[in-house]
Structures are given as C-alpha cells and as structure tokens.
Write a protein that holds these residues in place. Structure first.
Motif, PDB file in Angstrom:
ATOM      1  N   ALA A  35      68.604  36.607 -30.598  1.00  0.00           N
ATOM      2  CA  ALA A  35      69.666  35.843 -31.247  1.00  0.00           C
ATOM      3  C   ALA A  35      70.888  35.803 -30.343  1.00  0.00           C
ATOM      4  O   ALA A  35      71.114  36.704 -29.531  1.00  0.00           O
ATOM      5  N   ILE A  36      71.672  34.750 -30.514  1.00  0.00           N
ATOM      6  CA  ILE A  36      72.943  34.614 -29.829  1.00  0.00           C
ATOM      7  C   ILE A  36      74.018  34.366 -30.889  1.00  0.00           C
ATOM      8  O   ILE A  36      73.707  34.020 -32.035  1.00  0.00           O
ATOM      9  N   GLN A  37      75.255  34.528 -30.496  1.00  0.00           N
ATOM     10  CA  GLN A  37      76.345  34.377 -31.457  1.00  0.00           C
ATOM     11  C   GLN A  37      76.324  32.998 -32.124  1.00  0.00           C
ATOM     12  O   GLN A  37      76.650  32.873 -33.299  1.00  0.00           O
ATOM     13  N   ALA A  38      75.893  31.978 -31.411  1.00  0.00           N
ATOM     14  CA  ALA A  38      75.853  30.627 -31.974  1.00  0.00           C
ATOM     15  C   ALA A  38      74.841  30.478 -33.107  1.00  0.00           C
ATOM     16  O   ALA A  38      74.851  29.472 -33.817  1.00  0.00           O
ATOM     17  N   ASP A  39      73.983  31.457 -33.310  1.00  0.00           N
ATOM     18  CA  ASP A  39      72.993  31.423 -34.398  1.00  0.00           C
ATOM     19  C   ASP A  39      73.581  31.859 -35.736  1.00  0.00           C
ATOM     20  O   ASP A  39      72.887  31.837 -36.747  1.00  0.00           O
ATOM     21  N   GLU A  40      74.839  32.243 -35.777  1.00  0.00           N
ATOM     22  CA  GLU A  40      75.431  32.841 -36.970  1.00  0.00           C
ATOM     23  C   GLU A  40      75.296  31.977 -38.218  1.00  0.00           C
ATOM     24  O   GLU A  40      75.004  32.486 -39.306  1.00  0.00           O
ATOM     25  N   GLU A  41      75.492  30.682 -38.104  1.00  0.00           N
ATOM     26  CA  GLU A  41      75.432  29.827 -39.296  1.00  0.00           C
ATOM     27  C   GLU A  41      74.022  29.734 -39.861  1.00  0.00           C
ATOM     28  O   GLU A  41      73.816  29.875 -41.072  1.00  0.00           O
ATOM     29  N   VAL A  42      73.037  29.512 -39.006  1.00  0.00           N
ATOM     30  CA  VAL A  42      71.668  29.401 -39.504  1.00  0.00           C
ATOM     31  C   VAL A  42      71.164  30.748 -40.024  1.00  0.00           C
ATOM     32  O   VAL A  42      70.432  30.803 -41.013  1.00  0.00           O
ATOM     33  N   VAL A  43      71.578  31.840 -39.411  1.00  0.00           N
ATOM     34  CA  VAL A  43      71.204  33.167 -39.916  1.00  0.00           C
ATOM     35  C   VAL A  43      71.777  33.368 -41.319  1.00  0.00           C
ATOM     36  O   VAL A  43      71.080  33.836 -42.228  1.00  0.00           O
TER      37      VAL A  43
ATOM     38  N   ALA B 203      69.597  33.736 -44.815  1.00  0.00           N
ATOM     39  CA  ALA B 203      69.798  34.901 -45.687  1.00  0.00           C
ATOM     40  C   ALA B 203      70.039  34.445 -47.120  1.00  0.00           C
ATOM     41  O   ALA B 203      69.519  35.040 -48.071  1.00  0.00           O
ATOM     42  N   GLY B 204      70.808  33.385 -47.283  1.00  0.00           N
ATOM     43  CA  GLY B 204      71.065  32.846 -48.614  1.00  0.00           C
ATOM     44  C   GLY B 204      69.805  32.342 -49.295  1.00  0.00           C
ATOM     45  O   GLY B 204      69.650  32.462 -50.510  1.00  0.00           O
ATOM     46  N   GLN B 205      68.869  31.772 -48.519  1.00  0.00           N
ATOM     47  CA  GLN B 205      67.605  31.289 -49.088  1.00  0.00           C
ATOM     48  C   GLN B 205      66.830  32.414 -49.757  1.00  0.00           C
ATOM     49  O   GLN B 205      66.116  32.193 -50.722  1.00  0.00           O
ATOM     50  N   LEU B 206      66.963  33.612 -49.216  1.00  0.00           N
ATOM     51  CA  LEU B 206      66.195  34.736 -49.751  1.00  0.00           C
ATOM     52  C   LEU B 206      66.990  35.561 -50.750  1.00  0.00           C
ATOM     53  O   LEU B 206      66.551  36.598 -51.205  1.00  0.00           O
TER      54      LEU B 206
ATOM     55  N   SER C  16      78.665  35.068 -45.964  1.00  0.00           N
ATOM     56  CA  SER C  16      79.460  34.019 -45.347  1.00  0.00           C
ATOM     57  C   SER C  16      79.170  33.987 -43.847  1.00  0.00           C
ATOM     58  O   SER C  16      78.732  34.984 -43.259  1.00  0.00           O
ATOM     59  N   VAL C  17      79.428  32.849 -43.247  1.00  0.00           N
ATOM     60  CA  VAL C  17      79.254  32.727 -41.803  1.00  0.00           C
ATOM     61  C   VAL C  17      80.172  33.724 -41.098  1.00  0.00           C
ATOM     62  O   VAL C  17      79.775  34.350 -40.110  1.00  0.00           O
ATOM     63  N   GLN C  18      81.368  33.899 -41.619  1.00  0.00           N
ATOM     64  CA  GLN C  18      82.305  34.859 -41.016  1.00  0.00           C
ATOM     65  C   GLN C  18      81.742  36.280 -41.067  1.00  0.00           C
ATOM     66  O   GLN C  18      81.824  37.015 -40.076  1.00  0.00           O
ATOM     67  N   ASP C  19      81.170  36.669 -42.190  1.00  0.00           N
ATOM     68  CA  ASP C  19      80.567  38.010 -42.287  1.00  0.00           C
ATOM     69  C   ASP C  19      79.433  38.167 -41.276  1.00  0.00           C
ATOM     70  O   ASP C  19      79.341  39.185 -40.588  1.00  0.00           O
ATOM     71  N   ILE C  20      78.557  37.172 -41.214  1.00  0.00           N
ATOM     72  CA  ILE C  20      77.440  37.227 -40.259  1.00  0.00           C
ATOM     73  C   ILE C  20      77.975  37.246 -38.833  1.00  0.00           C
ATOM     74  O   ILE C  20      77.468  37.983 -37.981  1.00  0.00           O
ATOM     75  N   ARG C  21      78.988  36.454 -38.555  1.00  0.00           N
ATOM     76  CA  ARG C  21      79.590  36.417 -37.214  1.00  0.00           C
ATOM     77  C   ARG C  21      80.010  37.821 -36.779  1.00  0.00           C
ATOM     78  O   ARG C  21      79.673  38.273 -35.686  1.00  0.00           O
ATOM     79  N   GLU C  22      80.728  38.508 -37.645  1.00  0.00           N
ATOM     80  CA  GLU C  22      81.215  39.851 -37.316  1.00  0.00           C
ATOM     81  C   GLU C  22      80.077  40.848 -37.179  1.00  0.00           C
ATOM     82  O   GLU C  22      80.055  41.653 -36.239  1.00  0.00           O
ATOM     83  N   ARG C  23      79.128  40.805 -38.101  1.00  0.00           N
ATOM     84  CA  ARG C  23      78.002  41.752 -38.054  1.00  0.00           C
ATOM     85  C   ARG C  23      77.116  41.492 -36.853  1.00  0.00           C
ATOM     86  O   ARG C  23      76.676  42.431 -36.174  1.00  0.00           O
ATOM     87  N   LEU C  24      76.825  40.207 -36.598  1.00  0.00           N
ATOM     88  CA  LEU C  24      75.962  39.862 -35.471  1.00  0.00           C
ATOM     89  C   LEU C  24      76.605  40.281 -34.160  1.00  0.00           C
ATOM     90  O   LEU C  24      75.932  40.804 -33.268  1.00  0.00           O
TER      91      LEU C  24
END
Length: 102
Positions: free
Chosen positions: A8-16, A20-23, A28-36
């Motif tokens: 994964a790369i940082q640019a994958d944050e939105e699709v990740v 996650a929401g599908q499951l 939020s994208v911001q939360d994933i951005r920070e965690r990723l």
C-alpha cells in the motif's frame, strides 16, 4: 481475474477507507491517512493491496509482527477486506499469500 498484489501507498487511503466501510468498519479518510502513515513507517507492520487489471484496488490486508514472552514471534492479520463484487474470486487468497511471504 488478473490481480497484482503490491504494498500500500499513502495514496490508497481513500479506497482503503471505503473498503473498510463495506465490511462494517467505517473510518474516515483522515483516520485511515494517519493510521496508514504510521503503519508504513513501522517495519513490523505492512499493508498490501490487490489491484485489478484496470488499476482499481479491490482488497487489502494489514499484517503485523506479534511478540509474546513465551513463544517465537509470529504475524497476525489486523484486517482483510475484499470488495463485495470480488469476493470468491481468489483476491483474498492472493492477499493472504502476500502476507505469508512477508
């Protein structure tokens, strides 16, 4: 289905975040951005994504090294998600294989 597994790369944050929401794990994208970001700089963790032939991310797996006092270190899966439309097509298996290789 032809897929490529890559780190994964940082640019994958939105699709990740969307996957996650599908499951049922809305983030939020911001939360994933920070965690990723934290995961990507930690050598004891990795995130791999499955990318379709048309360069769409259709799944991801998060793995991390686990250490316990009484057993040898091992790897745990922190999350594994495959896009609803791709389930049953071998994407999850390919992601697990990448995790095992890591």
């Amino acid at each position: 289905m032809e897929i490529e597994i890559r780190s994964a790369i940082q640019a994958d944050e939105e699709v990740v975040a969307n996957l996650a929401g599908q499951l049922g794990y809305p983030s939020s994208v911001q939360d994933i951005r920070e965690r990723l970001f934290q995961i990507l700089i930690d050598g004891d963790q990795a995130v791999f994504v499955a990318e379709s032939a048309d360069k769409q991310v259709v799944g991801w797996v998060h793995v991390f090294k686990a250490q316990r006092l009484i057993v040898e270190p091992f790897v745990e899966i922190g999350g594994l998600i495959v896009s609803e439309g791709q389930r049953g097509s071998g994407v999850g298996k390919a992601l697990i294989e990448a995790a095992e290789a890591w």
